[in-house]
Design a protein around this motif. Sequence first.
Motif, PDB file in Angstrom:
ATOM      1  N   GLN A   1       0.796  -1.220   0.000  1.00 36.01           N
ATOM      2  CA  GLN A   1       0.000   0.000   0.000  1.00 36.01           C
ATOM      3  C   GLN A   1       0.832   1.274   0.000  1.00 36.01           C
ATOM      4  OE1 GLN A   1      -3.562  -0.033  -0.045  1.00 36.01           O
ATOM      5  NE2 GLN A   1      -3.133  -2.183  -0.507  1.00 36.01           N
ATOM      6  N   ASP A   2       2.130   1.160   0.214  1.00 31.58           N
ATOM      7  CA  ASP A   2       2.952   2.357   0.420  1.00 31.58           C
ATOM      8  C   ASP A   2       3.936   2.636  -0.709  1.00 31.58           C
ATOM      9  OD1 ASP A   2       1.792   2.751   2.981  1.00 31.58           O
ATOM     10  OD2 ASP A   2       3.089   1.180   3.780  1.00 31.58           O
ATOM     11  N   GLN A   3       4.652   1.625  -1.174  1.00 31.70           N
ATOM     12  CA  GLN A   3       5.763   1.855  -2.090  1.00 31.70           C
ATOM     13  C   GLN A   3       5.495   1.490  -3.543  1.00 31.70           C
ATOM     14  OE1 GLN A   3       8.921  -0.029   0.773  1.00 31.70           O
ATOM     15  NE2 GLN A   3      10.004   1.390  -0.570  1.00 31.70           N
ATOM     16  N   VAL A   4       4.423   0.760  -3.804  1.00 29.53           N
ATOM     17  CA  VAL A   4       4.148   0.299  -5.166  1.00 29.53           C
ATOM     18  C   VAL A   4       2.770   0.779  -5.616  1.00 29.53           C
ATOM     19  CG1 VAL A   4       3.950  -1.682  -6.705  1.00 29.53           C
ATOM     20  CG2 VAL A   4       5.561  -1.755  -4.797  1.00 29.53           C
ATOM     21  N   LYS A   5       2.750   1.559  -6.693  1.00 28.86           N
ATOM     22  CA  LYS A   5       1.496   2.065  -7.269  1.00 28.86           C
ATOM     23  C   LYS A   5       1.353   1.482  -8.679  1.00 28.86           C
ATOM     24  CE  LYS A   5       1.510   4.875  -3.705  1.00 28.86           C
ATOM     25  NZ  LYS A   5       0.647   4.601  -2.523  1.00 28.86           N
ATOM     26  N   ILE A   6       0.330   0.656  -8.888  1.00 26.93           N
ATOM     27  CA  ILE A   6       0.098   0.015 -10.181  1.00 26.93           C
ATOM     28  C   ILE A   6      -0.981   0.786 -10.926  1.00 26.93           C
ATOM     29  CG2 ILE A   6      -0.558  -2.112 -11.360  1.00 26.93           C
ATOM     30  CD1 ILE A   6       0.349  -3.632  -8.840  1.00 26.93           C
ATOM     31  N   LEU A   7      -0.614   1.373 -12.054  1.00 28.29           N
ATOM     32  CA  LEU A   7      -1.550   2.189 -12.829  1.00 28.29           C
ATOM     33  C   LEU A   7      -2.498   1.290 -13.609  1.00 28.29           C
ATOM     34  CD1 LEU A   7       0.996   3.982 -12.225  1.00 28.29           C
ATOM     35  CD2 LEU A   7       0.447   5.222 -14.314  1.00 28.29           C
ATOM     36  N   MET A   8      -3.782   1.563 -13.480  1.00 33.64           N
ATOM     37  CA  MET A   8      -4.802   0.756 -14.153  1.00 33.64           C
ATOM     38  C   MET A   8      -5.748   1.652 -14.931  1.00 33.64           C
ATOM     39  SD  MET A   8      -4.280  -2.458 -13.350  1.00 33.64           S
ATOM     40  CE  MET A   8      -5.839  -3.320 -13.570  1.00 33.64           C
ATOM     41  N   LYS A   9      -6.218   1.157 -16.062  1.00 28.92           N
ATOM     42  CA  LYS A   9      -7.234   1.887 -16.812  1.00 28.92           C
ATOM     43  C   LYS A   9      -8.546   1.822 -16.046  1.00 28.92           C
ATOM     44  CE  LYS A   9      -9.477   2.154 -21.336  1.00 28.92           C
ATOM     45  NZ  LYS A   9      -9.638   1.544 -22.666  1.00 28.92           N
ATOM     46  N   GLU A  10      -9.253   2.934 -16.023  1.00 25.70           N
ATOM     47  CA  GLU A  10     -10.509   2.991 -15.284  1.00 25.70           C
ATOM     48  C   GLU A  10     -11.486   1.953 -15.830  1.00 25.70           C
ATOM     49  OE1 GLU A  10     -13.840   6.361 -14.102  1.00 25.70           O
ATOM     50  OE2 GLU A  10     -11.890   6.968 -14.896  1.00 25.70           O
ATOM     51  N   GLY A  11     -12.005   1.138 -14.934  1.00 23.73           N
ATOM     52  CA  GLY A  11     -12.952   0.100 -15.326  1.00 23.73           C
ATOM     53  C   GLY A  11     -12.329  -1.258 -15.568  1.00 23.73           C
TER      54      GLY A  11
ATOM     55  N   MET B   1      -1.167   5.534 -20.900  1.00 28.94           N
ATOM     56  CA  MET B   1      -0.515   6.842 -20.826  1.00 28.94           C
ATOM     57  C   MET B   1      -1.301   7.909 -21.589  1.00 28.94           C
ATOM     58  SD  MET B   1       2.106   6.692 -18.858  1.00 28.94           S
ATOM     59  CE  MET B   1       0.952   5.714 -17.880  1.00 28.94           C
ATOM     60  N   TYR B   2      -1.944   7.494 -22.679  1.00 30.73           N
ATOM     61  CA  TYR B   2      -2.782   8.448 -23.403  1.00 30.73           C
ATOM     62  C   TYR B   2      -3.984   8.864 -22.554  1.00 30.73           C
ATOM     63  CZ  TYR B   2      -5.723  10.704 -26.815  1.00 30.73           C
ATOM     64  OH  TYR B   2      -6.507  11.632 -27.442  1.00 30.73           O
ATOM     65  N   GLU B   3      -4.555   7.905 -21.819  1.00 30.24           N
ATOM     66  CA  GLU B   3      -5.663   8.224 -20.917  1.00 30.24           C
ATOM     67  C   GLU B   3      -5.228   9.271 -19.893  1.00 30.24           C
ATOM     68  OE1 GLU B   3      -8.890   6.816 -20.385  1.00 30.24           O
ATOM     69  OE2 GLU B   3      -8.792   5.846 -22.339  1.00 30.24           O
ATOM     70  N   LEU B   4      -4.008   9.137 -19.392  1.00 30.03           N
ATOM     71  CA  LEU B   4      -3.477  10.117 -18.447  1.00 30.03           C
ATOM     72  C   LEU B   4      -3.382  11.498 -19.101  1.00 30.03           C
ATOM     73  CD1 LEU B   4      -2.079  11.021 -15.826  1.00 30.03           C
ATOM     74  CD2 LEU B   4       0.063  10.103 -16.751  1.00 30.03           C
ATOM     75  N   ALA B   5      -2.834  11.546 -20.304  1.00 24.97           N
ATOM     76  CA  ALA B   5      -2.691  12.824 -21.008  1.00 24.97           C
ATOM     77  C   ALA B   5      -4.058  13.447 -21.287  1.00 24.97           C
ATOM     78  CB  ALA B   5      -1.929  12.609 -22.317  1.00 24.97           C
ATOM     79  N   TRP B   6      -5.028  12.613 -21.651  1.00 22.34           N
ATOM     80  CA  TRP B   6      -6.369  13.114 -21.942  1.00 22.34           C
ATOM     81  C   TRP B   6      -7.018  13.720 -20.694  1.00 22.34           C
ATOM     82  CZ3 TRP B   6     -11.175   9.941 -21.126  1.00 22.34           C
ATOM     83  CH2 TRP B   6     -12.319  10.634 -21.546  1.00 22.34           C
ATOM     84  N   LYS B   7      -6.881  13.026 -19.569  1.00 25.05           N
ATOM     85  CA  LYS B   7      -7.480  13.532 -18.329  1.00 25.05           C
ATOM     86  C   LYS B   7      -6.818  14.825 -17.856  1.00 25.05           C
ATOM     87  CE  LYS B   7      -9.124   9.029 -16.801  1.00 25.05           C
ATOM     88  NZ  LYS B   7      -8.971   7.891 -15.866  1.00 25.05           N
ATOM     89  N   MET B   8      -5.584  15.052 -18.322  1.00 23.71           N
ATOM     90  CA  MET B   8      -4.883  16.293 -17.974  1.00 23.71           C
ATOM     91  C   MET B   8      -5.083  17.372 -19.040  1.00 23.71           C
ATOM     92  SD  MET B   8      -1.329  14.586 -16.645  1.00 23.71           S
ATOM     93  CE  MET B   8      -0.530  16.166 -16.496  1.00 23.71           C
ATOM     94  N   SER B   9      -5.918  17.059 -20.061  1.00 24.80           N
ATOM     95  CA  SER B   9      -6.184  17.987 -21.171  1.00 24.80           C
ATOM     96  C   SER B   9      -4.907  18.361 -21.920  1.00 24.80           C
ATOM     97  CB  SER B   9      -6.885  19.256 -20.648  1.00 24.80           C
ATOM     98  OG  SER B   9      -8.115  18.920 -20.029  1.00 24.80           O
ATOM     99  N   LYS B  10      -3.992  17.394 -22.038  1.00 19.98           N
ATOM    100  CA  LYS B  10      -2.735  17.634 -22.750  1.00 19.98           C
ATOM    101  C   LYS B  10      -2.555  16.669 -23.916  1.00 19.98           C
ATOM    102  CE  LYS B  10      -0.321  19.580 -18.771  1.00 19.98           C
ATOM    103  NZ  LYS B  10       0.775  19.452 -17.796  1.00 19.98           N
ATOM    104  N   ASP B  11      -3.657  16.056 -24.344  1.00 22.12           N
ATOM    105  CA  ASP B  11      -3.549  15.111 -25.456  1.00 22.12           C
ATOM    106  C   ASP B  11      -3.588  15.848 -26.787  1.00 22.12           C
ATOM    107  OD1 ASP B  11      -6.220  15.788 -24.830  1.00 22.12           O
ATOM    108  OD2 ASP B  11      -6.962  14.149 -26.073  1.00 22.12           O
TER     109      ASP B  11
END
Length: 571
Positions: free
Chosen positions: A112-122, A205-215
Amino acid sequence: MFVERLKEEVYDVIFEQRILVLVAMDVDALCACKILKWLFKCDNIQYTLVPASGKEDLARAYLEHAEQIKHIFLVNCGGNINLLETLEPDEDVTFYIADSHRPLDLDNIYNQDQVKILMKEGETLEVPDFDDIYAQSEVQLMGNESDEGSEPSNKRRKTEDGIIAIIGMKIMIKNNRDILSHCRQEILYRYHEFAFYGTSCSVLMYELAWKMSKDCNDLLWWAAVGLTDQYINERIDSEKYVSDAESLHEHVMRHNHGADENGVSINCMKITFDYELRLALYRHWSLFDSIWHSHYTACRFRVWTMKGKQKLHEFLADMGVPLVQSRQTFSNMDVQLRNNLKEWVETSAQKFGMEEMSYGSFNVQYGFRNKLCSSDVVHAVNALLESPSLLALQSDESKSEKFLDALDALSRSNSKLLLDGIEMAKKQLIALVTQVRSLIDMHQVVCAGPFLYAFLREGTPDLKMFSKPVVLGALARFVLSAYVVMSKNKRAAALPFVLAAPLDAEKGTCLVVGVPPIADESRKNFLGRAFELAAEKTKARSTHDCFDPAVMEMKSEDKEKFFDALSALLL
């Protein structure tokens, strides 16, 4: 732990930090890396970029930078290995994992502290409960307490019933412990049984850029190429590809709605989503060569036989394409043939039983230059990544050069590198078909009962080309398809295939890859787990360094006993 709020829980956290970015040597990872570099450049985030072709590279790169950098971003690597156990980081180090390899390591998920696994929503994964794997059971605690106070009193020693009761309790506790241990092993076995792939990390990574309005269109194109890499290398099934492609198609429509009638978008870059022929590099080759060297058509026509070659000529005649025109480069064909080619190929393919001749894919056009298909880019970039080295094993410097060349080839400004990659990809495809023909004609594909296998011999033409995981995997899938269409064995389509190729003559090692059966459309591969068990059972001198568990390096002299053990294991 899983993270779905990518901006808030990942990007905002690393915003003012220096980042170490470790990137796997595959096309999807490179596309994700390009998107991540764009985002870091927009926000002036400092980062160090290091390619990692395997677990040893990953550990070495981390150790080199561990003292200066506390935030590590892993792209298509690290998800299926226990990072804390492998790297032994300090408590203030945090890992951010964008990895499509499945299954993910359970310790990474539970941390819960040192490892963050990025997942697509849903996106969902079936993960065992923590208590089923690690929690101490009441029975185990009872056992410990019984052991601590097991010294009976003098009075109870003299009582036969008391002794029997104590023995009975210990037996019961032991049996319960054995049951719990067996259940735990069964859960772990089922979880790790199959290796497969999740959402493309470039799409993530594209989903991340889109949510930040930088796509933008460039980022969208890289996501499309990364997704196509998964599909044409058969890492995901058709259903997953269609789902993710439809999602990207919505973004294509949003970014390219202002294109003029000439097909040139306002910002001189236009992306379209259309059906694409399963013909490799046909816009950069001749139609004849593309049909001859493409996996799908080569196996359907059986081009390595005289009947197959005759059938190919009949196919061209049915389309109304003269043989002379079919051998011209695509750009030199008659305009009418070029403009109608896709429709004609599709129509004739139906008559010849090739019902899956096309699929939905992405194209890009820069200004008025030739159109590029995402599959063409995948072939070209992978050819740059896995081009043969002068030495059997690449040096770190050679790996870095190939990585940077492949990364640059994805930029629209570096068309020369991409064209070089396309030429390399043609040579690669020619070598694949030549080797497939050799293995089929010489009857070198052997049925070991529960699986098929073949060995490439020393002195094989273009052997160095097949000493790379992705190319050898492509050859394995090609050979398996060819064997199935040629074989009279009805079980062939239900059998997995294992292919071994010499790797380093001085060290006496070979590279072994395993691919799932053709009949299994899920693309899940159980051979990775089987490789580990067979190597452990035979004490074969092997190295499982690749992030794909179905790829391993082993001593060539241990090969025979390894395959015998694998056969016994899969029966």
